[in-house]
Write a protein that holds these residues in place. Structure first.
Motif, PDB file in Angstrom:
ATOM      1  N   LEU A 217       2.460   5.713  11.868  1.00  0.00           N
ATOM      2  CA  LEU A 217       2.329   7.148  11.542  1.00  0.00           C
ATOM      3  C   LEU A 217       3.884   7.645  11.360  1.00  0.00           C
ATOM      4  O   LEU A 217       3.923   8.554  10.552  1.00  0.00           O
ATOM      5  CB  LEU A 217       1.601   7.865  12.659  1.00  0.00           C
ATOM      6  N   GLY A 218       4.857   7.242  12.154  1.00  0.00           N
ATOM      7  CA  GLY A 218       6.182   7.636  11.989  1.00  0.00           C
ATOM      8  C   GLY A 218       6.542   7.117  10.649  1.00  0.00           C
ATOM      9  O   GLY A 218       7.263   8.072  10.108  1.00  0.00           O
ATOM     10  N   GLU A 219       6.574   6.235  10.331  1.00  0.00           N
ATOM     11  CA  GLU A 219       7.128   5.697   9.008  1.00  0.00           C
ATOM     12  C   GLU A 219       6.515   6.285   7.664  1.00  0.00           C
ATOM     13  O   GLU A 219       7.271   6.499   6.932  1.00  0.00           O
ATOM     14  CB  GLU A 219       6.757   4.134   8.712  1.00  0.00           C
ATOM     15  N   ALA A 220       5.236   6.913   7.861  1.00  0.00           N
ATOM     16  CA  ALA A 220       4.614   7.419   6.457  1.00  0.00           C
ATOM     17  C   ALA A 220       4.967   8.931   6.898  1.00  0.00           C
ATOM     18  O   ALA A 220       4.644   9.683   5.591  1.00  0.00           O
ATOM     19  CB  ALA A 220       3.004   7.186   6.889  1.00  0.00           C
ATOM     20  N   TRP A 221       5.287   9.540   7.753  1.00  0.00           N
ATOM     21  CA  TRP A 221       5.455  11.025   7.932  1.00  0.00           C
ATOM     22  C   TRP A 221       6.387  11.297   6.850  1.00  0.00           C
ATOM     23  O   TRP A 221       7.272  10.763   6.661  1.00  0.00           O
ATOM     24  CB  TRP A 221       5.844  11.459   9.409  1.00  0.00           C
ATOM     25  N   PRO A 222       5.921  12.603   6.253  1.00  0.00           N
ATOM     26  CA  PRO A 222       4.960  13.509   6.576  1.00  0.00           C
ATOM     27  C   PRO A 222       3.579  13.366   6.154  1.00  0.00           C
ATOM     28  O   PRO A 222       2.419  13.999   6.227  1.00  0.00           O
ATOM     29  CB  PRO A 222       5.364  14.945   6.005  1.00  0.00           C
ATOM     30  N   ALA A 223       3.425  12.162   5.420  1.00  0.00           N
ATOM     31  CA  ALA A 223       2.172  11.839   4.642  1.00  0.00           C
ATOM     32  C   ALA A 223       1.205  11.097   5.750  1.00  0.00           C
ATOM     33  O   ALA A 223       1.564  10.656   7.113  1.00  0.00           O
ATOM     34  CB  ALA A 223       2.377  10.748   3.534  1.00  0.00           C
ATOM     35  N   ASP A 224       0.020  10.797   5.447  1.00  0.00           N
ATOM     36  CA  ASP A 224      -0.755  10.116   6.523  1.00  0.00           C
ATOM     37  C   ASP A 224      -1.052   8.758   6.245  1.00  0.00           C
ATOM     38  O   ASP A 224      -0.309   8.293   5.082  1.00  0.00           O
ATOM     39  CB  ASP A 224      -2.160  10.923   6.351  1.00  0.00           C
ATOM     40  N   VAL A 225      -1.668   7.873   7.032  1.00  0.00           N
ATOM     41  CA  VAL A 225      -1.716   6.740   6.837  1.00  0.00           C
ATOM     42  C   VAL A 225      -3.493   6.283   6.939  1.00  0.00           C
ATOM     43  O   VAL A 225      -4.102   6.737   7.658  1.00  0.00           O
ATOM     44  CB  VAL A 225      -1.332   5.824   8.117  1.00  0.00           C
ATOM     45  N   PRO A 226      -3.862   5.565   5.740  1.00  0.00           N
ATOM     46  CA  PRO A 226      -5.242   5.075   5.676  1.00  0.00           C
ATOM     47  C   PRO A 226      -5.731   4.346   6.899  1.00  0.00           C
ATOM     48  O   PRO A 226      -4.903   3.425   7.612  1.00  0.00           O
ATOM     49  CB  PRO A 226      -5.357   4.255   4.438  1.00  0.00           C
ATOM     50  N   ARG A 227      -6.978   4.538   7.459  1.00  0.00           N
ATOM     51  CA  ARG A 227      -7.572   3.869   8.431  1.00  0.00           C
ATOM     52  C   ARG A 227      -7.200   2.143   8.432  1.00  0.00           C
ATOM     53  O   ARG A 227      -7.308   1.777   9.464  1.00  0.00           O
ATOM     54  CB  ARG A 227      -8.872   4.298   8.544  1.00  0.00           C
ATOM     55  N   ASP A 228      -7.721   1.592   7.106  1.00  0.00           N
ATOM     56  CA  ASP A 228      -7.366   0.215   6.877  1.00  0.00           C
ATOM     57  C   ASP A 228      -6.138  -0.115   7.323  1.00  0.00           C
ATOM     58  O   ASP A 228      -5.960  -1.160   7.991  1.00  0.00           O
ATOM     59  CB  ASP A 228      -8.048  -0.243   5.596  1.00  0.00           C
ATOM     60  N   MET A 229      -5.267   0.510   6.795  1.00  0.00           N
ATOM     61  CA  MET A 229      -3.739   0.035   7.022  1.00  0.00           C
ATOM     62  C   MET A 229      -3.561   0.244   8.466  1.00  0.00           C
ATOM     63  O   MET A 229      -2.636  -0.683   9.047  1.00  0.00           O
ATOM     64  CB  MET A 229      -2.875   0.916   6.251  1.00  0.00           C
ATOM     65  N   LEU A 230      -3.978   1.478   9.069  1.00  0.00           N
ATOM     66  CA  LEU A 230      -3.784   1.354  10.899  1.00  0.00           C
ATOM     67  C   LEU A 230      -4.374   0.338  11.290  1.00  0.00           C
ATOM     68  O   LEU A 230      -3.834  -0.354  12.286  1.00  0.00           O
ATOM     69  CB  LEU A 230      -4.246   2.571  11.205  1.00  0.00           C
ATOM     70  N   VAL A 231      -5.444  -0.397  10.877  1.00  0.00           N
ATOM     71  CA  VAL A 231      -6.211  -1.325  11.456  1.00  0.00           C
ATOM     72  C   VAL A 231      -5.433  -2.615  11.537  1.00  0.00           C
ATOM     73  O   VAL A 231      -4.975  -3.435  12.459  1.00  0.00           O
ATOM     74  CB  VAL A 231      -7.621  -1.447  10.897  1.00  0.00           C
ATOM     75  N   ALA A 232      -4.787  -3.028  10.272  1.00  0.00           N
ATOM     76  CA  ALA A 232      -4.148  -3.963   9.916  1.00  0.00           C
ATOM     77  C   ALA A 232      -2.929  -4.016  10.749  1.00  0.00           C
ATOM     78  O   ALA A 232      -2.442  -5.107  11.421  1.00  0.00           O
ATOM     79  CB  ALA A 232      -3.672  -3.917   8.436  1.00  0.00           C
ATOM     80  N   ARG A 233      -2.154  -2.712  10.969  1.00  0.00           N
ATOM     81  CA  ARG A 233      -1.027  -2.615  11.585  1.00  0.00           C
ATOM     82  C   ARG A 233      -1.250  -2.969  13.160  1.00  0.00           C
ATOM     83  O   ARG A 233      -0.390  -3.582  13.787  1.00  0.00           O
ATOM     84  CB  ARG A 233      -0.151  -1.393  11.682  1.00  0.00           C
ATOM     85  N   ALA A 234      -2.086  -2.392  13.547  1.00  0.00           N
ATOM     86  CA  ALA A 234      -2.541  -2.330  15.069  1.00  0.00           C
ATOM     87  C   ALA A 234      -3.227  -3.673  15.702  1.00  0.00           C
ATOM     88  O   ALA A 234      -2.735  -4.103  16.869  1.00  0.00           O
ATOM     89  CB  ALA A 234      -3.161  -1.037  15.486  1.00  0.00           C
ATOM     90  N   PHE A 235      -4.065  -4.061  14.702  1.00  0.00           N
ATOM     91  CA  PHE A 235      -4.896  -5.246  15.347  1.00  0.00           C
ATOM     92  C   PHE A 235      -4.612  -6.555  14.623  1.00  0.00           C
ATOM     93  O   PHE A 235      -5.238  -7.591  14.677  1.00  0.00           O
ATOM     94  CB  PHE A 235      -6.359  -4.656  15.117  1.00  0.00           C
ATOM     95  N   GLY A 236      -4.145  -6.504  13.192  1.00  0.00           N
ATOM     96  CA  GLY A 236      -3.971  -7.633  12.761  1.00  0.00           C
ATOM     97  C   GLY A 236      -4.771  -8.008  11.836  1.00  0.00           C
ATOM     98  O   GLY A 236      -4.968  -9.046  11.398  1.00  0.00           O
ATOM     99  N   ALA A 237      -5.771  -7.131  11.575  1.00  0.00           N
ATOM    100  CA  ALA A 237      -7.173  -7.570  10.755  1.00  0.00           C
ATOM    101  C   ALA A 237      -6.868  -7.458   9.399  1.00  0.00           C
ATOM    102  O   ALA A 237      -6.320  -6.301   8.983  1.00  0.00           O
ATOM    103  CB  ALA A 237      -8.247  -6.667  11.163  1.00  0.00           C
ATOM    104  N   LYS A 238      -7.232  -8.578   8.536  1.00  0.00           N
ATOM    105  CA  LYS A 238      -7.043  -8.155   7.129  1.00  0.00           C
ATOM    106  C   LYS A 238      -8.039  -7.444   6.436  1.00  0.00           C
ATOM    107  O   LYS A 238      -7.807  -6.524   5.488  1.00  0.00           O
ATOM    108  CB  LYS A 238      -6.955  -9.602   6.575  1.00  0.00           C
ATOM    109  N   HIS A 239      -9.292  -7.249   7.112  1.00  0.00           N
ATOM    110  CA  HIS A 239     -10.329  -6.538   6.449  1.00  0.00           C
ATOM    111  C   HIS A 239     -11.022  -5.737   7.580  1.00  0.00           C
ATOM    112  O   HIS A 239     -11.408  -6.384   8.539  1.00  0.00           O
ATOM    113  CB  HIS A 239     -11.368  -7.564   5.718  1.00  0.00           C
ATOM    114  N   ALA A 240     -10.989  -4.449   7.510  1.00  0.00           N
ATOM    115  CA  ALA A 240     -11.518  -3.693   8.445  1.00  0.00           C
ATOM    116  C   ALA A 240     -13.009  -3.501   8.530  1.00  0.00           C
ATOM    117  O   ALA A 240     -13.525  -3.044   7.488  1.00  0.00           O
ATOM    118  CB  ALA A 240     -10.893  -2.353   8.256  1.00  0.00           C
ATOM    119  N   ASP A 241     -13.878  -3.795   9.605  1.00  0.00           N
ATOM    120  CA  ASP A 241     -15.277  -3.334   9.502  1.00  0.00           C
ATOM    121  C   ASP A 241     -15.578  -2.299  10.429  1.00  0.00           C
ATOM    122  O   ASP A 241     -14.327  -1.769  11.160  1.00  0.00           O
ATOM    123  CB  ASP A 241     -15.795  -4.728   9.838  1.00  0.00           C
ATOM    124  N   GLU A 242     -16.705  -2.222  10.745  1.00  0.00           N
ATOM    125  CA  GLU A 242     -17.055  -1.056  11.304  1.00  0.00           C
ATOM    126  C   GLU A 242     -16.494  -0.978  12.805  1.00  0.00           C
ATOM    127  O   GLU A 242     -16.240  -0.104  13.472  1.00  0.00           O
ATOM    128  CB  GLU A 242     -18.501  -0.776  11.587  1.00  0.00           C
TER     129      GLU A 242
END
Length: 302
Positions: A217-242
């Motif tokens: 979130l800090g690297e993207a500020w003041p823009a937002d970060v898509p949810r799928d990108m946050l999932v990849a950064r935080a959990f290492g998942a290539k494809h975000a599911d529910e």
């Protein structure tokens, strides 16, 4: 043997010498312990028994060998620096007066002072200490000591961090990092895994998922970060599911809680964004990458 690089042989010789000295030669045995501690420090053997060094120092002080006792104290302080116990290092260093000591010991004292100042981000104090160290080393006439002072001085003129802000990166010297920490920015510090603004600091060193989110979130500020990108950064998942998205909502909620005094975390149509409470901008401080150092011009390394 140690100066020739054969540290294993040097330690063996010192231990053999220490065993040879009898009960009436306590000072000689203590000097062997100090020398072995110095070799351990050079080889980064931080598990070496510190109590043995402290006992040797006490023996040397009791017998009036203040130069070697001071050297033992400097080794102790340098070990504390390496393991990050700065407060304790400062307290022990304050017990020493370098004035009556020979030039080599005064240089060692100034080097330790500079090391603490650098870690405290006090570049002015570090430069002053290094100037004292250089002066004392020159008077001591010991090439290895002069080289150690020169090596320490290089740190002040070499990039130590990378600033990421508004989609751009640049390398920072230590004094620039010091200025950044004193600025009004919200700093996501990937070197120490903390988030800070001018008034407060929150450590996320033991919460890697939350820090990964804060950094993204800090690297993207003041823009937002898509949810799928946050999932990849935080959990290492290539494809975000529910299930990933549900976990993301939980972790973002936790991030809001721990950073509530510094910044809000707002939901947007596609993801999340930081909303600083007091700071004027958000920046990320990271370690220099090999690629960024290759791009750095020779002048910024001097």
């Amino acid at each position: 043997m140690a100066q020739l690089g054969d540290l294993v042989r040097a330690k063996a010789l010192l231990r053999s010498a220490a065993r040879t000295f009898g009960p009436k030669e306590a000072v000689a045995r203590a000097r062997c312990v100090v020398a072995e501690a110095e070799i351990a420090l050079v080889s980064r053997d931080l598990g070496w028994p510190a109590k043995a060094l402290d006992a040797a120092r006490a023996t040397l002080e009791a017998h009036g060998d203040r130069v070697n006792a001071a050297h033992a104290r400097y080794l102790e302080v340098r070990r504390l620096l390496l393991i990050g116990r700065l407060d304790e290092a400062e307290r022990k260093l304050a017990e020493l007066d370098p004035a009556p000591l020979p030039p080599a010991s005064r240089a060692a004292h100034a080097l330790v002072v500079a090391g603490i100042a650098m870690r405290r981000l006090r570049t002015k104090a570090a430069r002053a200490a290094l100037a004292r160290a250089e002066h004392a080393a020159r008077h001591a006439g010991i090439p290895a000591l002069t080289a150690e002072v020169e090596s320490a001085s290089v740190v002040l003129n070499t990039p130590v961090a990378r600033l990421i802000a508004n989609g751009e990166e640049r390398l920072l010297l230590l004094e620039e990092v010091e200025a950044l920490q004193a600025s009004k920015a919200l700093v996501v510090d990937a070197c120490r895994h903390v988030v800070r603004d001018p008034r407060a600091m929150v450590s996320l060193a033991r919460r890697p998922v939350l820090f990964a989110l804060a950094r993204a979130l800090g690297e993207a500020w003041p823009a937002d970060v898509p949810r799928d990108m946050l999932v990849a950064r935080a959990f290492g998942a290539k494809h975000a599911d529910e299930s990933h998205r549900a976990r993301l909502r939980v972790e973002v909620g936790r991030l809001r809680t721990v950073l509530r005094t510094l910044t809000g975390v707002s939901a947007t149509k596609r993801g999340f964004a930081l909303v600083p409470r007091r700071a004027r901008e958000v920046v990320v401080l990271a370690r220099p990458s090999k690629r960024s150092m290759r791009r750095c011009s020779p002048s910024c390394r001097r």
